[in-house]
Design a protein around this motif. Structure first.
Motif, PDB file in Angstrom:
ATOM      1  N   UNK A  16       0.816  -1.214   0.000  1.00 37.09           N
ATOM      2  CA  UNK A  16       0.000   0.000   0.000  1.00 37.09           C
ATOM      3  C   UNK A  16       0.854   1.271   0.000  1.00 37.09           C
ATOM      4  N   UNK A  17       1.958   1.245  -0.726  1.00 38.34           N
ATOM      5  CA  UNK A  17       2.878   2.384  -0.780  1.00 38.34           C
ATOM      6  C   UNK A  17       2.345   3.444  -1.741  1.00 38.34           C
ATOM      7  N   UNK A  18       2.551   4.709  -1.393  1.00 40.34           N
ATOM      8  CA  UNK A  18       2.109   5.794  -2.269  1.00 40.34           C
ATOM      9  C   UNK A  18       3.023   6.997  -2.103  1.00 40.34           C
ATOM     10  N   UNK A  19       3.304   7.677  -3.209  1.00 37.54           N
ATOM     11  CA  UNK A  19       4.077   8.918  -3.179  1.00 37.54           C
ATOM     12  C   UNK A  19       3.448   9.899  -4.160  1.00 37.54           C
ATOM     13  N   UNK A  20       3.271  11.151  -3.742  1.00 39.02           N
ATOM     14  CA  UNK A  20       2.647  12.153  -4.615  1.00 39.02           C
ATOM     15  C   UNK A  20       3.394  13.477  -4.534  1.00 39.02           C
ATOM     16  N   UNK A  21       3.376  14.215  -5.647  1.00 45.26           N
ATOM     17  CA  UNK A  21       3.842  15.601  -5.691  1.00 45.26           C
ATOM     18  C   UNK A  21       2.613  16.501  -5.785  1.00 45.26           C
ATOM     19  N   UNK A  22       2.654  17.632  -5.079  1.00 44.41           N
ATOM     20  CA  UNK A  22       1.477  18.483  -4.931  1.00 44.41           C
ATOM     21  C   UNK A  22       1.765  19.880  -5.476  1.00 44.41           C
ATOM     22  N   UNK A  23       0.764  20.454  -6.189  1.00 46.70           N
ATOM     23  CA  UNK A  23       0.910  21.780  -6.796  1.00 46.70           C
ATOM     24  C   UNK A  23      -0.305  22.633  -6.432  1.00 46.70           C
ATOM     25  N   UNK A  24      -0.086  23.942  -6.240  1.00 44.59           N
ATOM     26  CA  UNK A  24      -1.124  24.838  -5.734  1.00 44.59           C
ATOM     27  C   UNK A  24      -1.406  25.961  -6.722  1.00 44.59           C
ATOM     28  N   UNK A  25      -2.690  26.220  -6.989  1.00 41.45           N
ATOM     29  CA  UNK A  25      -3.053  27.253  -7.966  1.00 41.45           C
ATOM     30  C   UNK A  25      -2.698  28.646  -7.485  1.00 41.45           C
ATOM     31  N   UNK A  26      -2.622  28.855  -6.177  1.00 45.02           N
ATOM     32  CA  UNK A  26      -2.322  30.183  -5.634  1.00 45.02           C
ATOM     33  C   UNK A  26      -0.806  30.443  -5.552  1.00 45.02           C
ATOM     34  N   UNK A  27      -0.015  29.458  -5.940  1.00 43.33           N
ATOM     35  CA  UNK A  27       1.439  29.615  -6.003  1.00 43.33           C
ATOM     36  C   UNK A  27       1.813  29.902  -7.458  1.00 43.33           C
ATOM     37  N   UNK A  28       2.405  31.061  -7.694  1.00 40.27           N
ATOM     38  CA  UNK A  28       2.712  31.466  -9.076  1.00 40.27           C
ATOM     39  C   UNK A  28       3.548  30.432  -9.821  1.00 40.27           C
ATOM     40  N   UNK A  29       4.440  29.772  -9.113  1.00 39.63           N
ATOM     41  CA  UNK A  29       5.305  28.791  -9.768  1.00 39.63           C
ATOM     42  C   UNK A  29       4.568  27.498 -10.096  1.00 39.63           C
TER      43      UNK A  29
END
Length: 700
Positions: A172-185
């Motif tokens: 049950x391993x999981x890894x994710x990268x997260x991105x935010x709309x309020x962050x200009x980058x």
């Protein structure tokens, strides 16, 4: 709460140093999400279990989910399709149904499929299947991504994978990268991933065909729905603490890691503790006073190690809103109001608390039930270490309710955006005295507007009485003047009160208010998110509210509905959802939208029933200014009724002039309050310049 209030990381992985992926990401984010778009790769019970992590709060909040997955076809399946042994849809159905099978002992998958089944049952989940257009290979659509959106339009995108093999999940391993709309980058990445999902969902991908979820598979999934679902994700262990000789206390006040208090909330809590954990927080609508209060209670528990929590709210809908927030803070409140079976449970908890068997419990109730004999008898058995929290605390200043406040409770916290009681200084003083003698922290609308509430434009509209209304108003006013010279003070006071009520009804039911509303709304018949506040008076034998509904619905052809005591709880909930979605263009209310009902989508307010009570009109303004997706400004239209035309004012005899002047003076206090914080404040005040000069009110 919005995503921007959460303390989130840019990367998570199971067992990693970045934190617990379920508790720190899925649970907090899904608790605030209204839209969840998810692509999971394989359509298997294991993959679906990953997509369903932390969904319990999302179900309760009425969120909408879109899910894309791909069938895991083997060689036999491909051959059966290519050789024409079976039609493709038949093979897909069989494979998808088979993939929903799992080990009955696997409680995690069992509960996660229960979550998804509940979403399907509530029409909160749409599933589509991604199939490669080239049916000659074993390849599958294997992309894994998610997009979430909150009520104000903030978006989070995440991508990554669980460790899958042909046989399913490994550990049950999981890894994710997260991105935010309020962050200009990150903004472009979020947009790109959302567009990628949209292309799939709308069948605009050249390599994939997107088909609707087969009914037979949907029926299979629905069979996993239980009578209820767990509030805690099945992969999350209970947060337990062990006190010396006290046994285990599973539920206790604790600020969750994902809630990040703002500076002013921290300051409010500090001020409360400096006043011996007593005091009133005067915080504007939309500034998070409930979260502030529960955080203060949690910190008090940290200090005392033992704490009973008693919370009182004026209305049942506020109780229900509090319950959802209390659960986020690891509390399991006893809900006590009306005919609900709570007495025995509360008695057991109080007894266990007093004998140190448990070190915490929480009960939340309405003011009516709080003041009842059966509740009072139980609460007076509490010996110490108790905090009393009062929401919309100004209600408790009423003489009867004030007499029910329990002096033995040492810690006290009152919440109100408008604590001062109208024409009841004694009730206000008693209320403040009980809650530590003062307001310990204040965060007003002037501080909240532009940060947590929308900026707004204010438009006062002058409306005059009709000729027959004006004549009746004049006669009543003359009678009022005569009562001032009466020798019988008792009789004079009674007559005066009746005359004042009669005259107020004339102003409240003025016909031209509806004419003016018709003029304004006639220019905006395609508009949405309108609220009209009416009075409960009659206009020519018919309720003003009903006349407004007929005018908007029949004459202007708009989609409108009443929002009053006539609609029950379930009807109101449905109306608010339809209003937020734009299906209903307008809600017409009397007082049901004044206090505690959140309608953040509201953009335009038309106030026909103009209250001179500061608490009422400040709360109405706060309701309108709530932030919402796509909402930049709010617009408030206020109807100012005048008994006569300006050119007639100079002819009034002094006694009548002074009486009308005092009446208008109270109206102008509301106008000034609204105009001072409005984007067009000076222009709004100038609207009444001629009237204020005629009544000599330039100094107001």
């Amino acid at each position: 709460m919005a995503f921007t209030d959460l303390d989130l990381s840019f990367h998570y992985r199971t067992g990693g140093s970045s934190g617990d992926i379920i508790n720190d990401f899925y649970v907090p984010v899904l608790s605030e999400a209204k839209i969840y778009k998810r692509a999971v790769g394989y359509f298997t019970s294991n993959s679906l279990a990953i997509a369903a992590k932390g969904l319990s709060s999302f179900i309760k909040n009425g969120g909408k989910m879109q899910l894309i997955a791909s069938p895991h076809l083997n060689k036999e399946d491909i051959e059966a399709i290519n050789q024409g042994y079976k039609a493709r849809d038949e093979v897909l159905n069989e494979r998808l149904i088979k993939e929903l099978e799992f080990d009955a002992e696997d409680k995690i998958i069992q509960e996660r499929l229960n979550y998804l089944a509940w979403l399907v049952y509530n029409n909160q989940l749409d599933i589509k299947i991604a199939v490669l257009k080239d049916q000659t290979s074993l390849g599958i659509y294997h992309e894994k991504l998610g997009i979430l959106e909150d009520v104000v339009g903030n978006k989070i995108a995440f991508s990554g994978s669980s460790n899958e093999t042909e046989g399913g999940l490994v550990n049950n391993y999981e890894a994710i990268d997260v991105f935010f709309s309020w962050d200009n980058s990150d903004e472009k990445r979020v947009t790109s991933k959302e567009q990628a999902f949209s292309n799939l969902w709308t069948n605009s991908n050249s390599q994939l065909e997107i088909i609707d979820f087969p009914d037979a598979v949907k029926d299979k999934l629905l069979k996993y729905r239980k009578n209820t679902y767990s509030n805690r994700d099945p992969e999350v262990k209970n947060n337990e603490i062990k006190d010396q000789g006290m046994g285990y206390q599973i539920n206790y006040p604790r600020i969750p890691d994902y809630i990040k208090l703002r500076e002013y909330q921290i300051e409010a809590i500090k001020s409360w503790f400096k006043n011996s954990a007593q005091g009133l927080l005067e915080m504007a609508t939309g500034t998070g006073k409930t979260i502030t209060a529960i955080s203060a209670v949690s910190k008090l528990y940290e200090n005392t190690g033992k704490l009973a929590v008693v919370i009182a709210c004026p209305y049942t809908h506020l109780v229900n809103q509090w319950v959802e927030d209390l659960k986020k803070f690891n509390m399991a409140p006893i809900i006590a109001y009306g005919g609900k079976n709570w007495e025995e449970t509360l008695n057991d908890q109080i007894t266990s608390f007093n004998y140190d068997i448990i070190n915490h419990f929480c009960v939340i109730t309405t003011n009516d039930t709080f003041s009842s004999e059966k509740m009072q008898n139980q609460l007076r058995n509490l010996k110490s270490d108790t905090v009393f929290v009062a929401d919309e605390a100004h209600h408790l200043g009423a003489k009867y309710l004030n007499s029910k406040l329990i002096d033995a409770i040492p810690y006290r916290l009152a919440l109100s955006a408008t604590p001062n009681r109208w024409y009841d200084d004694e009730g206000t003083d008693k209320l403040l005295k009980y809650f530590g003698g003062k307001t310990v922290y204040q965060f007003g609308l002037d501080q909240a507007i532009g940060r947590f509430l929308t900026e707004y434009f204010y438009y006062p509209h002058i409306v005059y009485l009709d000729e027959d209304e004006s004549e009746e108003y004049y006669e009543i006013t003359r009678k009022l003047v005569k009562t001032l010279g009466s020798d019988d003070l008792g009789k004079s006071s009674e007559i005066k009160e009746k005359l004042l009520i009669k005259r107020a009804r004339i102003l409240s039911s003025a016909r031209k208010k509806i004419d003016k509303l018709n003029e304004l709304m006639g220019q905006s018949t395609e508009s949405k998110y309108n609220i009209v506040y009416c009075g409960d008076s009659d206009v020519d034998g018919e309720k003003q509210l009903d006349k407004v509904i007929k005018m908007l619905g029949n004459r202007l052809g708009m989609k409108v509905h009443s929002f009053t005591a006539r609609e029950d709880h379930s009807e109101r909930k449905e109306l608010l959802e339809r209003f937020s979605e734009g299906d209903l263009q307008a809600l017409v209310a009397i007082k049901c939208l004044d206090e505690g009902v959140d309608v953040p989508a509201t953009q335009n307010a038309y106030i026909l029933a103009s209250s001179t009570n500061p608490r009422e009109f400040i709360q109405r303004r706060g309701r309108v200014l709530r932030k919402h997706k796509g909402k930049q400004y709010s617009y408030i239209h206020d109807f100012i009724i005048l008994p006569r035309n300006i050119d007639e004012i100079s002819e009034l005899e002094p006694a009548l002039f002074n009486m009308e002047r005092n009446l208008l003076k109270r109206e102008l206090k509301r106008l000034t309050e609204f105009a001072n914080l409005a984007m067009n404040g000076p222009e709004a005040i100038e609207t009444l310049a001629d009237v204020t000069r005629a009544y000599n009110l330039l100094d107001v």
